[in-house]
Motif scaffolding. Sequence first.
Motif, PDB file in Angstrom:
ATOM      1  N   PHE A   1       0.838  -1.205   0.000  1.00 53.85           N
ATOM      2  CA  PHE A   1       0.000   0.000   0.000  1.00 53.85           C
ATOM      3  C   PHE A   1       0.867   1.246   0.000  1.00 53.85           C
ATOM      4  CE2 PHE A   1      -2.418   3.417   1.947  1.00 53.85           C
ATOM      5  CZ  PHE A   1      -3.628   3.332   1.280  1.00 53.85           C
TER       6      PHE A   1
ATOM      7  N   LEU B   1       0.482   5.624  -0.370  1.00 52.02           N
ATOM      8  CA  LEU B   1      -0.509   6.700  -0.336  1.00 52.02           C
ATOM      9  C   LEU B   1      -0.675   7.371  -1.685  1.00 52.02           C
ATOM     10  CD1 LEU B   1       0.190   8.361   3.103  1.00 52.02           C
ATOM     11  CD2 LEU B   1      -1.881   7.187   2.363  1.00 52.02           C
TER      12      LEU B   1
ATOM     13  N   GLY C   1      -2.369   6.099  -6.609  1.00 53.49           N
ATOM     14  CA  GLY C   1      -3.433   6.272  -7.590  1.00 53.49           C
ATOM     15  C   GLY C   1      -3.750   7.735  -7.835  1.00 53.49           C
ATOM     16  N   PRO C   2      -4.600   7.977  -8.829  1.00 47.13           N
ATOM     17  CA  PRO C   2      -4.998   9.356  -9.111  1.00 47.13           C
ATOM     18  C   PRO C   2      -5.828   9.913  -7.965  1.00 47.13           C
ATOM     19  CG  PRO C   2      -6.351   7.818 -10.362  1.00 47.13           C
ATOM     20  CD  PRO C   2      -5.308   7.012  -9.651  1.00 47.13           C
ATOM     21  N   THR C   3      -5.720  11.170  -7.720  1.00 44.96           N
ATOM     22  CA  THR C   3      -6.564  11.816  -6.708  1.00 44.96           C
ATOM     23  C   THR C   3      -7.423  12.858  -7.391  1.00 44.96           C
ATOM     24  OG1 THR C   3      -4.738  13.296  -6.266  1.00 44.96           O
ATOM     25  CG2 THR C   3      -5.030  11.459  -4.760  1.00 44.96           C
ATOM     26  N   LYS C   4      -8.437  13.250  -6.713  1.00 43.04           N
ATOM     27  CA  LYS C   4      -9.374  14.222  -7.274  1.00 43.04           C
ATOM     28  C   LYS C   4      -8.714  15.586  -7.393  1.00 43.04           C
ATOM     29  CE  LYS C   4     -13.964  12.460  -6.432  1.00 43.04           C
ATOM     30  NZ  LYS C   4     -15.053  12.331  -5.493  1.00 43.04           N
TER      31      LYS C   4
ATOM     32  N   ASN D   1      -3.056   8.010   9.211  1.00 47.32           N
ATOM     33  CA  ASN D   1      -2.900   9.068   8.214  1.00 47.32           C
ATOM     34  C   ASN D   1      -2.971   8.563   6.768  1.00 47.32           C
ATOM     35  OD1 ASN D   1      -2.499  10.905  10.393  1.00 47.32           O
ATOM     36  ND2 ASN D   1      -0.376  10.193  10.522  1.00 47.32           N
ATOM     37  N   ALA D   2      -3.519   7.390   6.583  1.00 43.08           N
ATOM     38  CA  ALA D   2      -3.694   6.896   5.217  1.00 43.08           C
ATOM     39  C   ALA D   2      -4.906   7.547   4.570  1.00 43.08           C
ATOM     40  CB  ALA D   2      -3.872   5.380   5.230  1.00 43.08           C
TER      41      ALA D   2
ATOM     42  N   GLU E   1      -9.274  -1.576  -3.883  1.00 45.49           N
ATOM     43  CA  GLU E   1      -8.265  -0.516  -4.008  1.00 45.49           C
ATOM     44  C   GLU E   1      -8.077  -0.126  -5.471  1.00 45.49           C
ATOM     45  OE1 GLU E   1      -4.786  -1.102  -1.468  1.00 45.49           O
ATOM     46  OE2 GLU E   1      -3.547  -0.370  -3.121  1.00 45.49           O
TER      47      GLU E   1
ATOM     48  N   ARG F   1      -9.416   3.517  -6.857  1.00 48.63           N
ATOM     49  CA  ARG F   1      -8.411   4.484  -7.331  1.00 48.63           C
ATOM     50  C   ARG F   1      -8.671   4.884  -8.775  1.00 48.63           C
ATOM     51  NH1 ARG F   1      -3.090   2.680  -3.908  1.00 48.63           N
ATOM     52  NH2 ARG F   1      -3.486   4.176  -2.236  1.00 48.63           N
ATOM     53  N   LYS F   2      -9.144   3.952  -9.578  1.00 46.70           N
ATOM     54  CA  LYS F   2      -9.492   4.307 -10.969  1.00 46.70           C
ATOM     55  C   LYS F   2     -10.557   5.395 -10.995  1.00 46.70           C
ATOM     56  CE  LYS F   2      -8.323   0.332 -13.779  1.00 46.70           C
ATOM     57  NZ  LYS F   2      -8.822  -0.886 -14.394  1.00 46.70           N
TER      58      LYS F   2
ATOM     59  N   GLY G   1     -10.833   7.703  -8.747  1.00 49.03           N
ATOM     60  CA  GLY G   1     -10.376   8.897  -8.025  1.00 49.03           C
ATOM     61  C   GLY G   1     -10.723   8.892  -6.544  1.00 49.03           C
ATOM     62  N   LEU G   2     -11.080   7.729  -6.016  1.00 50.47           N
ATOM     63  CA  LEU G   2     -11.428   7.631  -4.594  1.00 50.47           C
ATOM     64  C   LEU G   2     -10.180   7.262  -3.775  1.00 50.47           C
ATOM     65  CD1 LEU G   2     -14.769   5.656  -5.131  1.00 50.47           C
ATOM     66  CD2 LEU G   2     -14.479   8.130  -4.833  1.00 50.47           C
ATOM     67  N   HIS G   3     -10.362   7.139  -2.467  1.00 48.74           N
ATOM     68  CA  HIS G   3      -9.224   7.004  -1.553  1.00 48.74           C
ATOM     69  C   HIS G   3      -9.346   5.771  -0.659  1.00 48.74           C
ATOM     70  CE1 HIS G   3      -9.636  11.198  -2.753  1.00 48.74           C
ATOM     71  NE2 HIS G   3      -8.317  11.287  -2.608  1.00 48.74           N
ATOM     72  N   PRO G   4      -9.156   4.580  -1.217  1.00 53.22           N
ATOM     73  CA  PRO G   4      -9.223   3.372  -0.386  1.00 53.22           C
ATOM     74  C   PRO G   4      -8.070   3.337   0.613  1.00 53.22           C
ATOM     75  CG  PRO G   4      -8.285   2.880  -2.537  1.00 53.22           C
ATOM     76  CD  PRO G   4      -8.733   4.309  -2.595  1.00 53.22           C
ATOM     77  N   ILE G   5      -8.342   2.791   1.793  1.00 55.89           N
ATOM     78  CA  ILE G   5      -7.293   2.689   2.809  1.00 55.89           C
ATOM     79  C   ILE G   5      -7.357   1.322   3.499  1.00 55.89           C
ATOM     80  CG2 ILE G   5      -7.190   5.163   3.290  1.00 55.89           C
ATOM     81  CD1 ILE G   5      -8.833   4.422   5.918  1.00 55.89           C
ATOM     82  N   PRO G   6      -6.221   0.909   4.094  1.00 58.15           N
ATOM     83  CA  PRO G   6      -6.253  -0.333   4.876  1.00 58.15           C
ATOM     84  C   PRO G   6      -7.244  -0.196   6.025  1.00 58.15           C
ATOM     85  CG  PRO G   6      -3.994   0.351   4.453  1.00 58.15           C
ATOM     86  CD  PRO G   6      -4.880   1.498   4.042  1.00 58.15           C
TER      87      PRO G   6
ATOM     88  N   ARG H   1      -9.775  -3.547   3.132  1.00 54.29           N
ATOM     89  CA  ARG H   1      -9.752  -2.189   2.562  1.00 54.29           C
ATOM     90  C   ARG H   1     -11.119  -1.550   2.741  1.00 54.29           C
ATOM     91  NH1 ARG H   1      -5.240  -3.095   2.848  1.00 54.29           N
ATOM     92  NH2 ARG H   1      -3.522  -2.828   1.370  1.00 54.29           N
TER      93      ARG H   1
END
Lengths: 200, 551
Positions: free
Chosen positions: A192, A194, A197-200, B159-160, B186, B190-191, B193-198, B348
Motif C-alpha cells: 500500500f 498513499l 493512484g490518481p486523486t481528485k 494518516n492513510a 483498491e 483508485r481508478k 479517483g477515490l481514496h481506499p485505505i487499509p 480495505r
Amino acid sequence: MESDSLSRRSLLQAIAATLGAAALPWADIVEAAGQAHAHAAAQAGRAKVTFLTAAEAADVEAVAAQIVPTDDTPGAREAGVITFIDRAMATFLSQLAADYRAHLAVFQASCRVQHPGTTFASLSSEQQIAFLKTVDRTPFFESTRLLTMLGMFTAPSYGGNRDGIGWKLLGFEANHMFQPPFGYYDRDYPGFTLDAGPTK
Amino acid sequence: MSARTYRDTDVVDFVIVGSGAAGGVVARQLAQAGHSVVVMEQGPRVWPGGLEHDEMKHWYLGGITNDPVKNPQTFRDDPSKKALQTKLKPALWYGRAVGGASLHYTANYWRFHEIDFNERSVLGEIPGTGFADWPITYADLEKYYTQVEWEIGVSGLANASPFDPPRSKPYPMPPLPVKSSGVIMERGARKLGLHPIPSPMAINSVPYRGRPACVHCGFCHGFACEVLAKASSLTTVIPEAEATGRCEVRSESYVHRIDVNKQGRVTGVAFFDRLKRERFQHARAVVVSANGAETPRLLLMSANAQFPQGLANSSGLVGKYLMFNYNSRALAVFDHPLNEYKSVQVTRIVHDFYNSDPKRGFYGGGGMDARMGPQPATWAIRTATADGPKWGSELKAQLQEFTHQMHIAGHTTSLAMESNNVTLDPELKDAWGLPAIRTTYKDHPDDLATAKFLQDRGVEILEAAGAKRAWRAPITPSTLSVHLLGTCRMGNDPKSSVIDKFHRSHDVPNLFLCDGSSLVTSGRGQPTMTIQALAFRAGEHIAEFAKRGEI
C-alpha cells in the motif's frame, strides 16, 4: 405421536400464509391435505426418519433435489440433506417443526390437486419442475430451500453435507489456518502506498 | 478463573451488568481504580480455545449469542401491528457469553469522525426524527480512541485516509495482509479517483500484548477467535480486571431487576443464577452495559411505584431511538479465485462518501468495505434468496462461484426515530418467565436511499476493477440487527435524553448506563470502537466521581 397429528388450526394458518402467493382452489386443498396426511401416516416407519413420515421424507427429499440438483457433480440427495432436515425438525430446530409440517401438508395437497392420485416424489423431473415453479414463493418452498442450504453447507455432524460434498461444491477448504496469498488478486500486490493512484 | 468472589450480602462498590465490549472495559477501569466490582453476565464463560468452526451452532443455534428459543423476541415494523415471534433468529442479536458481542464481531474498528457528534448543528433539523448533537465532541473522545487502539489492540495505518479525524498516536500494529477483495476495491476505487485505505481492525497483525497474530482461519464473523488474535473483552480487559483481585465475573447470572430505596437510589440487582435461583447482589452503584436491547429492557423491567415508567425513564425515551445501521451489498464475480473465505472479513475501506451531501437529495452517509460476508451456509442462503425464487441449475451454478465472489458493503447512517424502539412484549415470556424483547423498527426512507447510493458506488468500483459481472442485492426493510444503538441516549437535557455526558442517569444518581444504547447518532456502521472509547471515558469519570464522594 403428537408431532404426527396435523391440527386444523395450523393447516388453516399455513394456508392463510400462502394466500396471495398463487391462485389455487383452497377448499380442495384442505380436503386433500387431510387425505394426504392420512396416507403419509400410513407410510410412517418405513424410512430411517424420526420426525418426517416416509412419504413426507420422499417429497421433501425430491424438492431438495430440485433445489440443488445432481448433474456432473453431487447435489442435495447425495449430501444427505433429507437426514439433516429430519434431524433438525426432530431436535435442534424443533421450534420450526409444527409450522414446517403444516406447510408441507399444504404443498402435498396442492400437488394432489394438480396431479391426483400420486405424490410429488413420484412425478417426473419435468413435472416436478413445472409444479415447483407455481409454488416457489410459498412458506414451504422457502423453508425447504433454507434447510437445504443448511443441510448442504453446515458441518457433516448435523446429518447433511455428507463427506463434505457441499463444501467441495463451493470450493471451501475447512482448515483452521491459512497463509497469504489467499487468492489470485493479492498474489503480486506491491504494497500500500498513499500516492499510488490518481486523486481528485 | 475469577480471582475474587463476593457474597450476595457483601455491599460491593459496583455491580456492572454485562461483560461485553463496554462492560469489560468499565470493569477494568473501576477495579484498577481500587473498587470492588461484580460483573454480571447472562451467558456462560466459554474458553475460546474450546470453540469450533461450527456455523450451524453459532449462526442458528444460539451458540454464544441469545437463543431464539430460550430468549425469544418479537418484531413488527409498525406500532399498530401485533409483533410476531422471530423463530429462527432473534431480531436483536447479541453476544450472550462472557465477552458479549466482542466475541463474535467482525472487529472493524473505525473511529467516528467529528461530524458524527455535531451533525445536527451542521445540517439542521430533520423533521419527524430525533436527530441531535451529542453532548460531547470528537476531541473529548480522541484520547480514549487512542486508548482502545493501544490497550485493546488495533491494527491499521495512521494518516492513510484524507478523511480521518485527527489522532494523537499511530496504530500500535501495521495493517493485516491484504486480501483479493481488498486489492480489487483498491484498484477500482483508485481508478474512480477515490481514496481506499487499509481497514483498521481489532485483530492482531503481529503478536501484541500476549496474544498471537491472526492465522487467517476466516471465522471472525459470528465466532469467537480461538487463537485470541481478535480482541475481545474476554481475552483483554476482563483478565486485567480480575488480576486486580477486586473483580468477580459472575457468568450465567441474569439480572432482571434493579432495586431502589426510598431516596430513589439504587441498592443492588436481583438476578437468576445458573440454577435459576433468584438472588440479590447489594451494591453502592450500578453500571448497566447490557447492550442497546437488554439495557433498556432491564430499566423497563425495573419499573416500580416510584418509577412507574421504568427506571431512569422520566424522559420516556428509554428504549426509543433504536438505530441499526443499514448495510447494502454490491456483489461481483471475477475471473480468478479470490478465496475470500480465508482470513479476516475486511482489509480495505472507502470513506469518500462518509459525509452527508444535501446535493444527493437525502440525509445520510456511510463507509464502504470489501468483504466476503458470512460462512458457507449463510452465504449460500443469501445467494439463494438474493432476488426472488432461485433454485435448480441456476442456483447450483451460482453456488459454484463461491471462491470467485466478493461484495462491497455500504454501511449507512440510521436516523433516530421514536417509533423505532425496544419495549416489553405484553404476552411473550422467556425461559425465566420474564417479558420478551419486542422490537418495532422501520428504516427511515433516507437510510434506505443512502444504502442504495452506496450500493451504486460499490457496483461502480467493482466494474472499474474488472468484475466479470456485478449486481445489487435487493434493499429490503431491516428485520434483524447486531448493531443495537441509541436506546438510552446521552444528552444535557433530562427531558430529551436518559443519561448525562458522563453516563450517569439523569434520574438516579448512582445508576450509570454505558454501551451502544448511549449513542446519539449511529455513526457509519462500525460502532464497537466508539462504544469502547465511551467505556474507557465513562470508567475514568465514574472512578473520579467515586473518589470525590459524588456517587
